[in-house]
Enzyme design. Sequence first.
Site, mmCIF file in Angstrom:
data_model
loop_
_atom_site.group_PDB
_atom_site.id
_atom_site.type_symbol
_atom_site.label_atom_id
_atom_site.label_comp_id
_atom_site.label_asym_id
_atom_site.label_seq_id
_atom_site.Cartn_x
_atom_site.Cartn_y
_atom_site.Cartn_z
ATOM 1 N N HIS B 141 0.811 -1.230 0.000
ATOM 2 C CA HIS B 141 0.000 0.000 0.000
ATOM 3 C C HIS B 141 0.843 1.279 0.000
ATOM 4 O O HIS B 141 0.300 2.371 -0.188
ATOM 5 C CB HIS B 141 -0.923 0.047 1.220
ATOM 6 C CG HIS B 141 -1.993 -1.000 1.222
ATOM 7 N ND1 HIS B 141 -2.810 -1.227 0.138
ATOM 8 C CD2 HIS B 141 -2.392 -1.888 2.183
ATOM 9 C CE1 HIS B 141 -3.662 -2.205 0.437
ATOM 10 N NE2 HIS B 141 -3.420 -2.635 1.646
ATOM 11 N N ASP B 178 -3.002 -10.290 -2.196
ATOM 12 C CA ASP B 178 -3.504 -9.725 -0.943
ATOM 13 C C ASP B 178 -4.942 -9.253 -1.195
ATOM 14 O O ASP B 178 -5.270 -8.797 -2.303
ATOM 15 C CB ASP B 178 -2.621 -8.534 -0.536
ATOM 16 C CG ASP B 178 -2.998 -7.966 0.818
ATOM 17 O OD1 ASP B 178 -2.289 -8.245 1.795
ATOM 18 O OD2 ASP B 178 -4.003 -7.222 0.901
ATOM 19 N N HIS B 180 -6.516 -6.766 -0.319
ATOM 20 C CA HIS B 180 -6.671 -5.327 -0.534
ATOM 21 C C HIS B 180 -5.951 -4.939 -1.828
ATOM 22 O O HIS B 180 -5.028 -5.637 -2.271
ATOM 23 C CB HIS B 180 -6.093 -4.560 0.668
ATOM 24 C CG HIS B 180 -6.711 -4.972 1.976
ATOM 25 N ND1 HIS B 180 -6.116 -5.892 2.811
ATOM 26 C CD2 HIS B 180 -7.877 -4.607 2.562
ATOM 27 C CE1 HIS B 180 -6.906 -6.075 3.879
ATOM 28 N NE2 HIS B 180 -7.974 -5.306 3.751
ATOM 29 N N ASP B 266 -4.899 -12.365 3.554
ATOM 30 C CA ASP B 266 -6.104 -11.799 4.148
ATOM 31 C C ASP B 266 -7.365 -12.065 3.326
ATOM 32 O O ASP B 266 -8.455 -11.649 3.735
ATOM 33 C CB ASP B 266 -5.942 -10.307 4.465
ATOM 34 C CG ASP B 266 -5.101 -9.571 3.445
ATOM 35 O OD1 ASP B 266 -4.899 -10.113 2.340
ATOM 36 O OD2 ASP B 266 -4.667 -8.444 3.739
HETATM 37 ZN ZN ZN Z 1 -4.196 -6.754 2.837
#
Ligand code: ZN
Lengths: 373, 373, 373, 373
Positions: B141, B178, B180, B266
């Site tokens: 991120h 991931d 996200h 996740d």
């Molecule tokens: Zn994540």
Amino acid sequence: RMPRSSHRRVGLVADEAGFWHESRADFGPSVEPGVQLETPEARRRLLHLIERLGLRRRMTPLEPLALAEADLARVHTADYLAAFRAQSAGTGGELGDFAGFGHGSYEVAVRSAGGVAAAVRAVLDGELDRAYALVRPPGHHAEPDRARGYCLLANIPIALELARARQGLGRVAIVDWDVHHGNGAQRIYWDDPDVLAISLHQDRLYPVESGAVEERGGDAALGATLNIPLPAGSGEGAYLAAFDRVVAPALRAFQPELLVVACGYDAAFLDPSSQMALTSATFGDLTRRMIELAEALCGGRLVIAQEGGYSPLYTPICGAAVVAALLEAEAETELHDPYGRHLHTPEQNLLPHQLEAIERAGAAAGTAPPTHH
Amino acid sequence: RMPRSSHRRVGLVADEAGFWHESRADFGPSVEPGVQLETPEARRRLLHLIERLGLRRRMTPLEPLALAEADLARVHTADYLAAFRAQSAGTGGELGDFAGFGHGSYEVAVRSAGGVAAAVRAVLDGELDRAYALVRPPGHHAEPDRARGYCLLANIPIALELARARQGLGRVAIVDWDVHHGNGAQRIYWDDPDVLAISLHQDRLYPVESGAVEERGGDAALGATLNIPLPAGSGEGAYLAAFDRVVAPALRAFQPELLVVACGYDAAFLDPSSQMALTSATFGDLTRRMIELAEALCGGRLVIAQEGGYSPLYTPICGAAVVAALLEAEAETELHDPYGRHLHTPEQNLLPHQLEAIERAGAAAGTAPPTHH
Amino acid sequence: RMPRSSHRRVGLVADEAGFWHESRADFGPSVEPGVQLETPEARRRLLHLIERLGLRRRMTPLEPLALAEADLARVHTADYLAAFRAQSAGTGGELGDFAGFGHGSYEVAVRSAGGVAAAVRAVLDGELDRAYALVRPPGHHAEPDRARGYCLLANIPIALELARARQGLGRVAIVDWDVHHGNGAQRIYWDDPDVLAISLHQDRLYPVESGAVEERGGDAALGATLNIPLPAGSGEGAYLAAFDRVVAPALRAFQPELLVVACGYDAAFLDPSSQMALTSATFGDLTRRMIELAEALCGGRLVIAQEGGYSPLYTPICGAAVVAALLEAEAETELHDPYGRHLHTPEQNLLPHQLEAIERAGAAAGTAPPTHH
Amino acid sequence: RMPRSSHRRVGLVADEAGFWHESRADFGPSVEPGVQLETPEARRRLLHLIERLGLRRRMTPLEPLALAEADLARVHTADYLAAFRAQSAGTGGELGDFAGFGHGSYEVAVRSAGGVAAAVRAVLDGELDRAYALVRPPGHHAEPDRARGYCLLANIPIALELARARQGLGRVAIVDWDVHHGNGAQRIYWDDPDVLAISLHQDRLYPVESGAVEERGGDAALGATLNIPLPAGSGEGAYLAAFDRVVAPALRAFQPELLVVACGYDAAFLDPSSQMALTSATFGDLTRRMIELAEALCGGRLVIAQEGGYSPLYTPICGAAVVAALLEAEAETELHDPYGRHLHTPEQNLLPHQLEAIERAGAAAGTAPPTHH
Ligand SMILES: [Zn+2]
Ligand SMILES: [Zn+2]
Ligand SMILES: [Zn+2]
Ligand SMILES: [Zn+2]
């Protein structure tokens, strides 16, 4: 929306003993010891939060009723109760899947059922308008002859059967919005036309083998069991639609004398045990809907009994939203939900495949005609 | 399925310093202190599990490369690096959303990026066939000028830019699974036609504002950014279909010299941060697909860099499945996944609305024609 | 001070399985569940610290020896081993005071004893100069027929008896500086003149009924048991005086072929289980004294086997001081002890009533004449 | 022994906000993050235990007084308060040794002082006979111009100065049996002959530089400061002797109008921060002695304000013994102390070197003649 009243008397059961119970689930030899899904933490922190927000002092504390073994025996088999009592007197044991317990858990589980019984009694007596039973262990997976999924005794059925025996309770409806199927009440009340057992849950999450729309109750009680399995990924849109299109019509049709919620928080956004996406706002909305229905149908008599909820971070916020709604104190409560802004993410809308699942449930229940695509 | 070999040399970065980093995310005043989502626990326990299973001793330990500030400056702005260094030298700080850090986190974050760099270098050098970088903090991120979502430095881009500068690395593909969105690589490589940045993620989970299929890269690099946002509730069916229908064709078309996975756990069943439902079996499957592609496309060169994963109970099991796959040691590894049996629950199948989402992504990528219903 | 050498080969046993063992002590019904004294945390964090300080990579990893039941049976009764094995195959049990265990603890305890055995064998073989066995569960309270105080198998005696059987080990001395009495070795070697069992401990702390100066061994082995009970509140002064005045002379007189330390860290300043006040500096000093004695007496052969130590904050720092001393790496090790400055508080001096206790022990041992006041 | 009464009205302050305060102490770079000495846990568990034992419902709940900054300014400097308020409004800070705090700690510390103030006011008003203030953060190390040892505001002095200003409180005595020196009250009341500040503590434990017998108050208040430093390792014998020989005579001679206890539990057997050996029985004994003195000297007016205590396992049991004594409910309270049996270990007796220390303190206080050996 019903008129505001600052005079609602709302009870709270928060028995310390429940937090001393040790639950255990066996996740097998590849899980290093030291981490458990079910601990007292999420419930303790919910209690802390409503204390911190000033909500707890507005509630009337309730002590668990002291239940006799005969009170349990209305729901559970003598063999199961004897085995549970014996193992609990030793170093603990396990009498079903994902349902290990420690020394002394029998007494705690009896207090937990007694907590729900106290809430039911006070509301039926008219002492209180509504009550929240923050009990532990939970109860909605417990079956007459076995423990399951952290549930050791069937708290709500035990409380209801006591009320039927002592207070002449007639028709009662249970709305179970815990993310897992309410298999306990379904099995216990399968043939009982006077108990409407509704379960909203993630489709085939746990127990995998039960909770389908086709499960509608025994011949004598067809329709008194109502399952609404929702697809993984459901959020506010699906839950509110399921409530408004299926749950509410079924409750109105049933005309209960008391409403009970098997209130799990494990359909919440941050809960590790499911794939649902509810925020605290939806738990507040669902509670307000239950209040309105209780006002409309049964003199406002509403009991919330806590079931699952495994996020020490987020369960407290969802629970505080429920308590604030019961107290009609949302406006003056400074509850900050870090996930409020996610309300407009895709999973908060009602999606077509979710609507289809809801309509299937509604059709089975006879509450909503199937729509054609 | 490729032929078995017992001679794969697989590297492991597991730098102790990473576990001493303190991350902090501010969930607001209604969350009682004492609980955090991101802690060292999930990663530590993954390391413990591969040790316990006998996998760790079959891997070659790698030390992080010692990176100079110039190595970071290929990716991050001078202002950001200076601010980070300064706050880290004090009592810590926060330079983006959900990305607080403590004293000394700068040095740890540099080591984390250096860990991925060591893995990339060893694989490009041919010292090792594959490598797993179990680093902390994560990086996917982090943007050039700000920290986000527990990520402080863009580990993978820093490693790749170093390899481009020192080892003449040409075309490289990043697959970010991931849950996200991989916003960091997308922004950093937006205009770079030599880096294919693929992200599979839960649609609009985090960051909410990025990761749509329409985001395909700048004019000079159209198609080198590839987003596959999947609906909440996706499981094995959706992930494998997305991989086979979109990711694999894109990688084959791109012809990279190196494959890198931004490997978050996740999207797993028990992860609290998402609504996805993967089991360890799917993480193993995805890893085997990446191995096959690496063998087919780029001499087997494959680096796995760990990103998110917040279940201390389940992240280790998913990670062990990835490591076992890298070692081609699945058959002899006694990994017990308590969720294996859920493979046949509804969310493990490919559902029509998931397929639609995948096809939209495929169409945008030009890898798959839309199908008509 | 012995001459510096950078060529000491120091072994390390750090078996992952030990950290997966679940210990339980019953503190009674007024202690809320969720807190235990003995957890893997203090040992894990010690391992983390020596990794972080760069010490671990200078050590030679050792795997536990695979022990057969016959190896255990040299020390333990067949009945005890059978009961332990049976309860461990179930849900665990308790076979002595403060010594509960979980499923699978038998296999872990055998590996723990095997870890000490590996350290002893490697040092006796001359493969290594010294070795540190960071094992769990500990062993020094275990008796032939019962578990006690978190100890399930007598790690050190099992290792020594194996070495006697296989490697012809003759005279051996055990120095137990765990703050609790080394009752296991005392009972096991009560009549054995070839094993000198020395215990430095807080007077009547645990087990309350043993460890007095009058306990000196059976008739055939008078003097081969040596107890030095120190008053609560003792610090550096008392420990170094006890070592120099009683322990060292006894070791010199005994002329062992191997030195073994039962190395608890529970006499440390921050340890919750005792009233002693040692800092890491004293643990370093004691280790250096043992090294010197080993060099002088038995070719440097020294094995450190970890026993108690219950401070997750401070046990690691004390253990790192021991490891740095074994590696003769104190000068280059950046170990920061927050309690270094307390070295000059009153309890770090030798006080008259402590000296008296030491002299009583010395007189019983025949190593020091009583002084008159 | 005073006559039993079932009519004692005992207040309890247990403000939820205190448990949300984040304290931090910096133990340096060799301590891995994740473990702290001071957490809410020990206090929370004490509250849980008195709830479980049925003691809490017999107490009258008290809310903290809302203090104005002027109330704090009677004790603290304007500069300190401004700095504390400013850092607390940001991400926290540290304004003294071992005294870090987080965002919002200023407001919590004010509530903590307000909790002690509520207890003092209710007892002086005659609303209640006695009161227990289970507050956090503690206060007895806080000095006018700096925080120290987890203490941010001087709770007891702030409460007393408010009572002097508002309720005309005259002479008051503080007995501080926290194991660390009560440096705050000593400094604040150094020149005030109307406040007798007595501190029983482990000699030179913390702060190392204060608490000697020679520190007796300023010229205008000689003898109004009374220090009784006890040797490390002291237990019941030393504490009761110190109380009976020095504390009680000094209190009788002083003739206070109110007794306040700075009640730490860190001299307890299992406490990690000290080398003392008290069991819950001694805390009960000390409390009963304070009750008797309060009855004899000042109409029974007694306030207990909680200070240190760092054992989540044992602090609750010691605290429950104090609460049971305040309620005169020992006989019917089922409190199980796992360390009761240690009462007869050596450190529970009065030892000669402890007696000497007590006599030195008594001689300085003029309460007891030195004895000759
Ligand atoms: Zn994540
Ligand atoms: Zn549930
Ligand atoms: Zn010990
Ligand atoms: Zn203290």
